[in-house]
Design a protein around this motif. Sequence first.
Motif, short mmCIF file in Angstrom:
data_model
loop_
_atom_site.label_atom_id
_atom_site.label_comp_id
_atom_site.label_asym_id
_atom_site.label_seq_id
_atom_site.Cartn_x
_atom_site.Cartn_y
_atom_site.Cartn_z
N LEU A 11 19.63 21.41 -103.96
CA LEU A 11 18.58 20.42 -103.45
C LEU A 11 17.50 21.47 -103.66
CD1 LEU A 11 18.45 17.77 -101.83
CD2 LEU A 11 18.55 19.11 -99.99
N PHE A 12 16.18 20.55 -104.01
CA PHE A 12 14.75 20.96 -104.18
C PHE A 12 13.74 19.79 -103.46
CE2 PHE A 12 14.76 18.98 -108.11
CZ PHE A 12 13.52 18.88 -108.66
N ASP A 13 12.70 20.22 -103.52
CA ASP A 13 11.73 19.16 -103.36
C ASP A 13 10.93 18.92 -104.53
OD1 ASP A 13 9.32 17.94 -102.75
OD2 ASP A 13 8.46 19.62 -101.52
N ALA A 14 11.19 17.56 -104.91
CA ALA A 14 10.62 17.14 -106.32
C ALA A 14 9.51 16.63 -106.40
CB ALA A 14 11.87 16.15 -106.73
N GLY A 15 8.55 16.96 -105.28
CA GLY A 15 7.05 16.71 -105.28
C GLY A 15 7.08 15.16 -104.94
N SER A 16 6.33 14.24 -105.80
CA SER A 16 6.19 12.97 -105.38
C SER A 16 7.35 12.11 -105.28
CB SER A 16 4.98 12.22 -106.29
OG SER A 16 5.60 12.30 -107.69
N LYS A 17 8.39 12.51 -105.93
CA LYS A 17 9.81 11.86 -106.00
C LYS A 17 10.64 12.17 -104.88
CE LYS A 17 10.91 13.43 -110.16
NZ LYS A 17 11.73 13.29 -111.53
N GLY A 18 10.00 13.04 -104.07
CA GLY A 18 10.88 13.40 -102.62
C GLY A 18 11.88 14.33 -103.05
N ARG A 19 12.88 14.14 -102.54
CA ARG A 19 14.16 15.09 -102.59
C ARG A 19 14.59 15.16 -104.18
NH1 ARG A 19 15.81 13.36 -96.97
NH2 ARG A 19 16.46 11.52 -98.19
#
Length: 467
Positions: A11-19
């Motif tokens: 799991l990671f922070d995908a920026g504007s896409k959220g998770r």
Amino acid sequence: MTVGNMERAELFDAGSKGRGLRAAKELNTGEVIFSEPSFAAVVFDSLATQVCHSCFRHQANLHRCAQCKFAHYCDRTCQTACWNEHKQECGAIKKLGSAPSENIRLAARVLWRMHKDTGIASDSQLISVDQLQEHVADLAAEDFKQLRADVHKFLQYWSYGTRQHSVDYISHIFGIIKCNGFTLSDQRGLQAVGVGLFPNLCLVNHDCWPNCTVILNHGNQSAVSSALHSQRRIELRALGKIPEGEELTVSYVDFLNLSADRQKKLKERFHFDCTCEHCSKHIEDDLMTAGADSKPSADKVKEVTVFSKESLEKIEKSRVEGDYNEVLKLCYECLQKQENVLADTNLYKLRVLSIASEVLSYQRSFAKAADYAHRMVEGYRKLYHPNNAQLGMAIMRAGVTHWHAGQIEEGHSLICQAYRILMVTHGSNHAITKDLEGMRTQTELELKMFKQNKAAYQTMRDAALKH
């Protein structure tokens, strides 16, 4: 691999896409990144008596649950395997007197499961179900009205002792299902038969040209020993080599639409604006709207495009009514108009070719069907990712059509090509791939016979087609 193993994804922070999920290590083409059993799943209302409520296989002579008289199963083994999922549903259906719609049944199964497992069914589940994304606040007025009606019916159906939930929380669960529900197909991949919720899969973001694909593995309950049984699950598979750290993506919509149309569908269904490379740069839009090599005028292309759109609406109406002769008549008229005006990659031509080939095969006019299937597949190859599952399925159908038309060399070649793609997208143990393996072996034998004695092969084929 072990079902639920998440060592290959993180799991990671995908920026504007959220998770989002990304590769935790380098992945090879066709590798199963993870497999995940459904948190909850239901068969569609329209197929409730034709599809097993445990393994989701399309079967004849299903056994009905003696208690609720709604759920149907392949046999006692499937019924036993599904009892934990069905137990409370069974009582609720008996209490209500009939089964509610699939959305309500799925929402109830989700909540019963959440009470049992507090929203996380295993250590490998990365997020609780009620933390999944929903867009209730963004729903159009008509959709919101339908959601409220579903919530009202749900409250009549719901049965869990004194445990009750607020209307807002139930709406939240319905929103999660609407946004994250995954359509389940039958064992041959030919028909959508149900819908399920897979929490880890819900974390995989969209790309119109993805690096992964997701398929349903129906599991195996046929072994004598229950220790050898495997459960129904999705498998996320790599379409090519994926380096460590790259985001894992799947496509939420069919690529065979113009970028603006894909964006519109994604906005309406999933409430986000797609900014993937293929949408931002309108990649392959030119091929999907292309005129023929003879370079007809823009006005002529526009005229035939409008005619094709209107024809497809009439074709669909006739197909729903079962008037297949009218379907073919309309297809022939449309293809004649499109000749030397629209390219073979033009979406409208591809859609007509697909329908014509399908109906001609149904009517056993295999030679003509094979011609249209060949043209369709050549167009698909120029548009789809080379390992796209829908491309593989289309090539498989074209191969079978050529085989039945007696064009054994082309049939065998296409079946082998389809097999190579589906080994990546479905793997060697999937029912579709096993079917293809059988076809590949059979067409290889027939090809040898054809090369040794064409007349004897023709006689054998004609006799087989009469039965």
